[in-house]
Design a protein around this motif. Structure first.
Motif, PDB file in Angstrom:
ATOM      1  N   LEU A   1      12.184  18.251  58.383  1.00 57.11           N
ATOM      2  CA  LEU A   1      11.046  17.767  58.421  1.00 57.11           C
ATOM      3  C   LEU A   1      10.311  16.061  59.143  1.00 57.11           C
ATOM      4  O   LEU A   1      10.466  15.538  60.081  1.00 57.11           O
ATOM      5  CB  LEU A   1       9.928  18.161  58.897  1.00 57.11           C
ATOM      6  N   GLY A   2      11.020  15.346  57.776  1.00 57.57           N
ATOM      7  CA  GLY A   2      11.077  14.112  58.080  1.00 57.57           C
ATOM      8  C   GLY A   2      11.611  13.024  58.478  1.00 57.57           C
ATOM      9  O   GLY A   2      11.328  12.088  59.115  1.00 57.57           O
ATOM     10  N   GLU A   3      13.145  14.135  58.239  1.00 59.98           N
ATOM     11  CA  GLU A   3      14.272  13.437  59.418  1.00 59.98           C
ATOM     12  C   GLU A   3      13.648  13.518  61.148  1.00 59.98           C
ATOM     13  O   GLU A   3      13.859  12.577  62.040  1.00 59.98           O
ATOM     14  CB  GLU A   3      15.499  13.996  59.459  1.00 59.98           C
ATOM     15  N   LYS A   4      13.064  14.189  61.223  1.00 63.58           N
ATOM     16  CA  LYS A   4      12.661  14.602  62.810  1.00 63.58           C
ATOM     17  C   LYS A   4      11.444  14.094  62.884  1.00 63.58           C
ATOM     18  O   LYS A   4      11.617  13.288  64.760  1.00 63.58           O
ATOM     19  CB  LYS A   4      12.352  16.454  62.845  1.00 63.58           C
ATOM     20  N   ASN A   5      10.549  13.803  62.503  1.00 63.30           N
ATOM     21  CA  ASN A   5       9.233  13.339  62.968  1.00 63.30           C
ATOM     22  C   ASN A   5       9.046  12.014  62.062  1.00 63.30           C
ATOM     23  O   ASN A   5       8.151  10.862  62.286  1.00 63.30           O
ATOM     24  CB  ASN A   5       8.226  14.249  62.122  1.00 63.30           C
ATOM     25  N   ASN A   6      10.367  11.367  61.243  1.00 61.02           N
ATOM     26  CA  ASN A   6       9.957   9.509  61.061  1.00 61.02           C
ATOM     27  C   ASN A   6       9.243   9.605  59.998  1.00 61.02           C
ATOM     28  O   ASN A   6       8.077   8.275  60.188  1.00 61.02           O
ATOM     29  CB  ASN A   6      10.236   9.151  62.291  1.00 61.02           C
ATOM     30  N   TYR A   7       8.741  10.404  59.303  1.00 64.62           N
ATOM     31  CA  TYR A   7       7.594  10.446  58.228  1.00 64.62           C
ATOM     32  C   TYR A   7       8.196   9.318  57.113  1.00 64.62           C
ATOM     33  O   TYR A   7       9.008   9.328  56.541  1.00 64.62           O
ATOM     34  CB  TYR A   7       7.257  11.930  57.236  1.00 64.62           C
ATOM     35  N   VAL A   8       7.133   8.639  56.856  1.00 65.41           N
ATOM     36  CA  VAL A   8       6.900   7.489  56.209  1.00 65.41           C
ATOM     37  C   VAL A   8       6.577   8.133  54.174  1.00 65.41           C
ATOM     38  O   VAL A   8       6.872   7.468  53.350  1.00 65.41           O
ATOM     39  CB  VAL A   8       6.856   6.250  56.249  1.00 65.41           C
ATOM     40  N   THR A   9       5.114   8.785  54.928  1.00 60.89           N
ATOM     41  CA  THR A   9       4.551   9.476  53.421  1.00 60.89           C
ATOM     42  C   THR A   9       4.091  10.849  53.909  1.00 60.89           C
ATOM     43  O   THR A   9       4.446  11.155  54.939  1.00 60.89           O
ATOM     44  CB  THR A   9       2.984   8.384  53.309  1.00 60.89           C
ATOM     45  N   ILE A  10       3.082  11.757  52.729  1.00 58.30           N
ATOM     46  CA  ILE A  10       3.143  13.071  52.879  1.00 58.30           C
ATOM     47  C   ILE A  10       2.070  12.771  53.703  1.00 58.30           C
ATOM     48  O   ILE A  10       1.358  13.626  53.965  1.00 58.30           O
ATOM     49  CB  ILE A  10       2.859  13.221  51.609  1.00 58.30           C
ATOM     50  N   GLY A  11       1.046  11.749  53.606  1.00 56.64           N
ATOM     51  CA  GLY A  11      -0.091  11.581  55.177  1.00 56.64           C
ATOM     52  C   GLY A  11       0.490  11.254  56.244  1.00 56.64           C
ATOM     53  O   GLY A  11      -0.304  12.323  56.886  1.00 56.64           O
ATOM     54  N   ASP A  12       1.696  11.270  56.575  1.00 58.81           N
ATOM     55  CA  ASP A  12       2.601  11.416  57.993  1.00 58.81           C
ATOM     56  C   ASP A  12       2.328  12.781  58.547  1.00 58.81           C
ATOM     57  O   ASP A  12       2.316  13.715  59.230  1.00 58.81           O
ATOM     58  CB  ASP A  12       3.019  11.117  58.038  1.00 58.81           C
ATOM     59  N   PHE A  13       2.422  13.546  57.105  1.00 54.77           N
ATOM     60  CA  PHE A  13       3.427  14.747  57.209  1.00 54.77           C
ATOM     61  C   PHE A  13       1.941  15.811  56.908  1.00 54.77           C
ATOM     62  O   PHE A  13       1.876  16.749  58.296  1.00 54.77           O
ATOM     63  CB  PHE A  13       4.022  15.190  55.407  1.00 54.77           C
ATOM     64  N   THR A  14       1.101  15.788  56.200  1.00 53.77           N
ATOM     65  CA  THR A  14      -0.421  16.114  56.633  1.00 53.77           C
ATOM     66  C   THR A  14      -1.365  15.940  58.202  1.00 53.77           C
ATOM     67  O   THR A  14      -1.579  16.960  58.122  1.00 53.77           O
ATOM     68  CB  THR A  14      -0.825  15.819  54.946  1.00 53.77           C
ATOM     69  N   ALA A  15      -1.246  14.750  58.027  1.00 56.14           N
ATOM     70  CA  ALA A  15      -2.499  14.762  59.191  1.00 56.14           C
ATOM     71  C   ALA A  15      -1.511  15.333  60.303  1.00 56.14           C
ATOM     72  O   ALA A  15      -2.224  15.653  61.629  1.00 56.14           O
ATOM     73  CB  ALA A  15      -1.843  13.471  59.654  1.00 56.14           C
ATOM     74  N   HIS A  16       0.234  15.325  60.733  1.00 56.94           N
ATOM     75  CA  HIS A  16       0.783  16.423  61.668  1.00 56.94           C
ATOM     76  C   HIS A  16       0.519  17.506  61.460  1.00 56.94           C
ATOM     77  O   HIS A  16      -0.135  18.103  62.995  1.00 56.94           O
ATOM     78  CB  HIS A  16       1.928  15.699  62.000  1.00 56.94           C
TER      79      HIS A  16
END
Length: 498
Positions: free
Chosen positions: A72-87
């Motif tokens: 998921l991080g590689e696909k969406n270029n997350y930097v923090t867990i905040g990027d992930f939860t906001a998505h």
């Protein structure tokens, strides 16, 4: 370092060897080496359950989480867990996520200040408060200039040094102390035979360890960021398993050293927090003692800068960056990243001076993170369709309850995690049921699309409907979109339930 990703996720190109040792260097810090030797000396082999909680959670991370996090991080270029939860849940999820991460990581960073403060206090007779402040200043300067790329490569050196030192000390203690039967006889002669029993620990204490420093392994932002920093999925998974084996062996040895120092070597200490220093002074010549002190410093520093980066990444990525213009230069982003390190340092220093107890500080910080973030993160990783508002409210409930209960002093002897975590779970499940006909795959946008929307709002003055707040409740508004519908649709101005 020339780019924002250089500083915060090491350009997503870390190879196997440094990745293994940065995992180890981050996992084994001041609380493990100093705190657990002290606990082993004072409380006995039952403290191995502290390790059991961490190890079990780490295995679960390796088996069930790490691959999903990486993909998921590689696909969406997350930097923090905040990027992930906001998505997954909507942009309003950044706020409780950031608070939970900062609470935990500032506490843990503060813990490293205390560790180095103890070393300076012992070897240079610097007053403890001054020693903590000195350690904070020096580590802040180092981390401001380092970034995650420098942290990872330094950990490759520090992780090697600390691992060799702990293994060597363990072997030396076993050789000097004699066999198990003699150590057991010594403990019984002192009327403390129960301290040799691995089951000599209460269930409540085991549960606290499992739900704080154990469960925290699943939502450690430093581990998530390293999963995104590795050059590919195979490197990330292989590196994590090897690091887990080294980490497990090290933590078991550390408590064992404390127990054997007391009942095998017969070390008598008026202050158990000094057992590490007294032990190496007892067994080794001065020149080797210096090497072990250097290894201890390496252990603490390898943790401190990693935790610094986690707190700072959340501040710059989840608070500052979304408010900057799209054309903000890489130089400006680097400057803001370094400012965020300083902000993290100030918060961590306040906590270090307020709660100068190693393991207590760690357990308190991790309780906040687990209560506010663990269950929503599991939902985001494993549920195809989610309730955005349910997840956000459950974060706030877990976080507020655990912080409030801590500030009240833990009435009735109930640890805050025993309230915050169950209430977070219950809150989300209720909303998931209520919103069962209008769940969505993504209630928010991936990071880059979020930036485009925010820039658009700045330029055309669009109303609140297209803002981060409007997008947050896409799942809660219930527009009935299918799971595969584009996340961008959830942010369209004027979007209403069908």
């Amino acid at each position: 370092m020339k780019t924002y990703e250089d500083y915060n996720v090491a350009s997503r190109s870390v190879t196997l060897f440094p990745l293994i040792l940065t995992y180890v260097g981050t996992a084994i810090g001041g609380s493990i080496l100093l705190g657990l030797i002290t606990n082993g000396y004072s409380l006995g082999m039952g403290q191995q359950w502290f390790n059991a909680g961490i190890i079990l959670a780490s295995v679960l991370m390796a088996v069930f989480f790490i691959k999903r996090i990486r993909v998921l991080g590689e696909k969406n270029n997350y930097v923090t867990i905040g990027d992930f939860t906001a998505h997954r849940f909507g942009s309003a999820a950044r706020i409780p996520t950031t608070i939970a991460v900062l609470t935990a990581y500032c506490a843990i960073t503060g813990m490293q200040f205390v560790s180095i403060g103890l070393i300076l206090n012992l070897i240079a007779n610097i007053p403890m408060t001054a020693a903590i402040i000195i350690s904070a200043v020096m580590l802040t300067i180092k981390t401001v200039f380092g970034g995650l790329k420098a942290v990872v490569w330094q950990d490759a050196f520090h992780g090697t040094l600390q691992t060799i030192a702990v293994f060597g000390l363990f072997v030396l203690v076993l050789v000097v102390a004699g066999d198990f039967s003699q150590v057991q006889a010594n403990a019984e002669a002192q009327g403390l035979g129960q301290l040799m029993d691995p089951m000599g620990i209460g269930f409540a204490e085991v549960a606290v360890y499992a739900l704080t420093v154990g469960a925290y392994q699943l939502v450690r932002q430093d581990l998530w960021q390293r999963a995104w920093a590795g050059k590919d999925l195979k490197t990330v998974i292989k590196g994590y398993w090897i690091a887990l084996a080294l980490m497990t062996a090290t933590m078991v040895m550390v408590i064992w050293i404390g127990v054997w120092a007391r009942f095998g070597i017969g070390l008598e200490s008026e202050d158990p927090t000094l057992v590490y220093y007294e032990l190496i002074a007892e067994l080794l010549p001065f020149e080797v003692v210096i090497i072990l002190i250097v290894a201890l410093m390496a252990t603490v520093i390898s943790c401190a800068d990693s935790f610094f980066m986690c707190g700072a990444s959340s501040i710059v990525n989840d608070v500052i960056k979304p408010r900057l213009a799209k054309d903000t230069s890489q130089k400006a982003l680097l400057r803001w990243s370094r400012i965020a390190v300083v902000i993290t340092a100030v918060i961590a220093l306040v906590l270090a001076l307020a709660v100068p107890v190693l393991v207590e500080l760690w357990v308190t910080g991790t309780a906040m993170l687990v209560s506010g973030l663990l269950f929503p993160a599991i939902v985001a990783l494993y549920f195809t369709r989610v309730s955005g508002r349910g997840a956000i409210i459950s974060m706030w409930v877990g976080l507020v309850v655990s912080i409030g209960w801590t500030l009240l002093g833990g009435p009735f002897g109930i640890h805050p995690v025993f309230l915050g975590f169950p209430l977070s779970i219950a809150t989300y499940l209720v909303f998931h049921f209520v919103d069962r006909r209008r769940l969505v795959e993504f209630a928010g946008l991936p990071p880059e699309e979020t930036r485009l929307v925010l820039d658009s709002e700045r330029s055309d003055g669009a109303g609140d409907e297209a803002s981060g707040t409007g997008g947050t409740d896409a799942g809660a508004r219930g527009d009935g979109r299918a799971a595969g519908t584009s996340a961008a649709a959830s942010m369209e101005p004027g979007r209403r339930p069908q």
